[in-house]
Design an enzyme around this catalytic site. Structure first.
Site, mmCIF file in Angstrom:
data_model
loop_
_atom_site.group_PDB
_atom_site.id
_atom_site.type_symbol
_atom_site.label_atom_id
_atom_site.label_comp_id
_atom_site.label_asym_id
_atom_site.label_seq_id
_atom_site.Cartn_x
_atom_site.Cartn_y
_atom_site.Cartn_z
ATOM 1 N N GLU A 30 6.647 53.299 43.445
ATOM 2 C CA GLU A 30 6.248 52.136 42.621
ATOM 3 C C GLU A 30 5.203 52.907 41.524
ATOM 4 O O GLU A 30 5.328 51.989 40.536
ATOM 5 C CB GLU A 30 5.158 51.304 43.520
ATOM 6 C CG GLU A 30 6.175 50.260 44.499
ATOM 7 C CD GLU A 30 6.938 50.951 45.571
ATOM 8 O OE1 GLU A 30 6.359 52.345 45.931
ATOM 9 O OE2 GLU A 30 7.779 50.562 46.316
ATOM 10 N N HIS B 9 5.440 42.825 54.782
ATOM 11 C CA HIS B 9 6.495 42.346 54.044
ATOM 12 C C HIS B 9 6.059 40.962 53.705
ATOM 13 O O HIS B 9 6.864 39.992 53.396
ATOM 14 C CB HIS B 9 7.499 42.472 54.449
ATOM 15 C CG HIS B 9 8.244 43.884 54.993
ATOM 16 N ND1 HIS B 9 8.058 44.566 55.940
ATOM 17 C CD2 HIS B 9 9.004 44.677 54.008
ATOM 18 C CE1 HIS B 9 8.546 45.811 55.812
ATOM 19 N NE2 HIS B 9 9.308 45.853 54.642
#
Lengths: 484, 325
Positions: B60, B127
């Site tokens: 990321e 998540h």
């Protein structure tokens, strides 16, 4: 040269607020040091408050019937006659000599320049901090400078703030909260505080909501509003607590409107609060008081000669209660949130009817007292209750309460717990009745005792066993024992 | 006008902007051949080619860092974090580089970071995160949070055209559950403007994302059962906040409830509630209330997730209590 603040005194350790019952002096009146300035009422004790200094009462900040936190400024005294309005003849400004009176002048210089040094016990200047009268019997005073210099004071309790004093006091007296919006609308629409206090609240706990006040304003504009009842008391007088405060009064000609005294209001609040706090359950037991009655009769005359007062049943019952509490100490508890606090001392409150209302003085450390000691304590407290000589501490700290409504002929009742205690014993009248003893009918002195207990903590088993212990203590009383 | 799902609409927004402006490109993990974890970019690689639809490394920091660099060189990158939770690995690039570059060097950083966000999907603690509070605190970032297909497309297009780094919250719960009319023509939804989804005079609910729909359901029930009418405000943008709209509805109703899916403590709702009390204290008829997720990680188990995250029933009760205050 001294303008002195008179503040609501702290009448006992746990007292947080006081109600002004009556001002005995009015603005402009001269008052001598220690002369009674006003009467206040805290919880259940009324006290006369002496003036902290000689001078002239120049301003009453907190009106009668208003309740304010301790240390709130309630009036101003001017010890300099020249400055007081109206001017009084004679030297109104004799130098105050009590400790705890501090000059409101800028310092020693100005106080001395006037020739009437107001500061005697305190060192001069603002740095001295808070000045307080010694003991609970005199109103404490402090100079504005002392306060400004950083002495601690509960936030938001300063009733002297210009223009807000009355409003603050009114809210405190009523205990009703107004949201910022409601107060904004009231100001915009010119709704006065006494009007606001009459608006029926439909929100939580009777709170006046936005809709309520807008409805009121609308009704007032359209002229459909009934004229408000002329208050007998000043508008800031607190309404009686409880649900009836919300109902619209319907009155017929000849009806009397009797404002509740402070003690009556406190009692009403305590009763409603207790019923809402504790799920009350009553356990009623029959007690054979014959042995105690005989013992009392046998000792009554000698006792009265030696002690100077009559021997009653109350000490016997308290003695039996204390012994039962020692066996079941959980009864001697209070609830704090989700915890139970089991008290080490057994402090027995006893309800005493007086012309001033129902008052419950407390016998401290009853577990350390003999039957004679209990009898003396009962007598002392009852006498001082009726003579209005109780101190605030006398009515505090109870851990269990006794209510002897039997003296009025009541056979049995269901008393209300005195919060934050968890049980109260009510004792009915002792009446001779035919009962079965050893399968034969006998005439015995019988009474019905009720234990009202808080079912959050005490269950039926504990309540019953505790009552059974009291009954056994009384029925098994040693008839041969001496009172000592 | 076409009926689309939420995720189709935001994809449509990206597609139209890529057609319109060749400087727009996509970068992210598995967004090309695989079409993205949630299939937002399905078909993009085939149409736009691999120079404009870049399958990145599993980093990321690299995705965001590369986007910052590209933006500084005049491109308009749209970066996808596979799950919003993973953006923490790119935090430094976003907070230090993307957010401060314009302040320090007067260079615009036009980039969008897409964050598939939130729970209600039984995704568990890694998540299901709601990341908005982390970035809400950072000057220099914009944050948008669409709750409808219409706004998903309109805000996506506005975000891509904005010259600032924009955090784009995509509510996973809404991806395929939420369908609605989406105009086929070119339009944007202005960043920094909320919208009133339902009018009512008794209280105002300020919310965004998935909980907009829960609040609307609760408001309908409250109206039918109790006759209580609530205004529901969909904030749509968190940074900048539409303070004018918040002020208007709060002053109309006097009562405000802030609802979000993110954790309560230090959440966006805390700032909104504080600002309301500062700005409109005299208009308040009740304390400002908040609803958010419990301050625990989001659990896997559906019954636990339901306890931790705000529900329609919980919002209903809070609205009811506030109206009755």
């Amino acid at each position: 040269m001294a303008r002195i603040e008179v503040v609501m005194p702290q009448m006992g350790e746990s007292i947080a607020e006081g109600t002004i019952v009556k001002w005995l002096k009015q603005p402009g009146d001269a008052v001598k040091q220690d002369e009674t300035l006003l009467e206040i009422s805290t919880d259940k004790v009324d006290s006369e408050i002496p003036s902290p200094a000689s001078g002239i009462l120049v301003e009453i900040v907190v009106k009668e019937q208003a309740t304010v936190p301790v240390q709130t400024v309630i009036a101003y005294l001017e010890t300099d006659a020249a400055k007081a309005v109206p001017v009084m003849e004679g030297p109104g400004a004799t130098s105050p000599t009590g400790a705890g009176v501090q000059s409101s002048g800028a310092g020693a210089g100005s106080a001395q320049a006037s020739g009437t040094p107001a500061t005697v016990a305190q060192s001069p200047g603002a740095g001295a901090g808070r000045a307080q009268a010694p003991g609970a019997s005199a109103a404490s005073v402090q100079s504005p400078e002392a306060r400004d210099a950083g002495s601690a004071r509960p936030a938001g309790t300063d009733a002297t703030t210009a223009g807000q004093g009355t409003a603050t006091t009114g809210v405190a007296g009523k205990g009703r909260f107004y949201s910022p919006l409601v107060l904004s609308i009231a100001r915009t629409e010119g709704v006065q505080m006494d009007e606001l206090e009459r608006i029926l609240g439909t929100g939580d706990g009777g709170r006046v909501t936005k809709k309520d006040i807008l409805g009121y304003v609308q009704a007032r504009k359209s002229g459909t509003l009934a004229p408000p009842p002329r208050p007998v008391q000043p508008a800031s007088a607190p309404q009686p607590p409880g649900p009836q405060a919300k109902t619209v009064p319907v009155r017929s000609q000849g009806d009397q409107v009797i404002p509740m005294t402070n003690v009556q209001q406190k009692m009403a609040q305590h009763m409603v609060n207790s019923i809402h706090t504790s799920p009350h359950v009553a356990a009623i037991h029959e007690v054979d008081m014959t042995v105690v009655a005989k013992h009392r009769a046998a000792h009554a005359a000698v006792f009265e000669r030696s002690e100077g007062f009559k021997l009653t049943y109350t000490p016997y019952i308290i003695d039996a209660v204390v012994r039962a509490i020692k066996k079941y100490p959980l009864i001697n508890s209070s609830v704090e949130g989700t915890t139970i606090v089991r008290k080490s001392a057994i402090n027995i409150g006893m309800a005493v009817a007086s012309e001033n209302g129902l008052i419950v003085p407390v016998i401290k450390h009853a577990e350390e007292k003999s039957l004679l000691g209990i009898a003396r304590a009962v007598h002392d407290l009852a006498e001082r209750t009726r003579g209005r000589k109780l101190t605030p501490d006398d009515i505090q700290g109870g851990t269990f309460t006794l209510s002897n409504y039997g003296v009025f002929g009541t056979v049995f009742g269901t008393p209300i717990i005195s919060q934050p205690q968890i049980a109260i014993l009510g004792t009915g009248a002792i009446v001779k009745r035919p009962v079965v003893v050893n399968d034969a009918i006998a005439i015995r002195s019988i009474a019905y005792f009720t234990l009202s207990f808080d079912h959050r903590v005490v269950d039926g088993m504990l309540g019953g066993m505790f009552m059974d212990a009291i009954v056994k203590n009384l029925e098994g009383f040693d008839a041969e024992s001496e009172i000592k | 006008m076409a009926t689309m799902t939420y995720i189709e609409a935001l994809a449509r927004g990206m597609w139209e902007e890529m057609e319109r402006d060749p400087s727009v490109f996509l970068i992210g993990e598995d967004i090309g051949a695989y079409g993205g974890a949630f299939k937002a970019t399905k078909g993009f690689l085939e149409h736009f080619g691999e120079e404009r639809v870049i399958d990145s490394t599993l980093s990321e920091a690299a995705i965001v860092g590369a986007s910052v660099g590209a933006a500084l060189l005049g491109m308009r990158p749209v970066a996808e974090m596979q799950f919003a939770d993973f953006v923490t690995c790119g935090f430094n690039q976003l907070v230090v580089n993307a957010a401060k570059t314009h302040y320090r060097w007067h260079l615009p950083v036009p980039m969008v970071v897409r964050l598939p966000t939130g729970g209600y999907i039984h995704g568990g603690p890694y998540h299901s995160e709601s990341p908005e509070a982390w970035f809400f605190h950072v000057p220099g970032l914009k944050i948008v949070a669409p709750s409808t297909p219409h706004d998903a497309k309109g805000l996506m297009k506005a975000a891509i055209r904005d010259n600032n780094p924009v955090i784009f919250l995509e509510f996973k719960y809404l991806d395929r559950r939420m369908k609605g009319d989406v105009p086929e023509e070119d339009y944007t939804v202005p960043i920094g403007k909320g919208v009133v989804r339902r009018e009512g005079s008794d209280l105002a609910v300020l919310t965004y994302g998935s909980t907009v729909h829960f609040a609307l359901d609760a408001a309908e029930r409250l109206s039918k059962q109790e006759g209580i009418e609530a205004s529901i405000v969909d904030l749509r943008s968190l940074a900048p906040l539409d303070k004018e709209l918040i002020r208007d509805v709060v002053r109309q109703t006097g009562k405000a409830l802030v609802v979000h899916e993110d954790h309560l403590t230090g959440g966006v709702g805390a700032e909104i509630a504080a600002w309301i009390t500062e700005d409109s204290f005299q208009a308040l008829d009740a304390p400002v209330r908040r609803i958010g997720a419990a301050d625990v990680p989001i659990p896997f188990a559906p019954p636990l997730e339901e306890v931790v995250l705000p529900t329609t029933a919980g919002i209903f009760k809070a609205m009811h209590d506030l109206a009755r205050y």
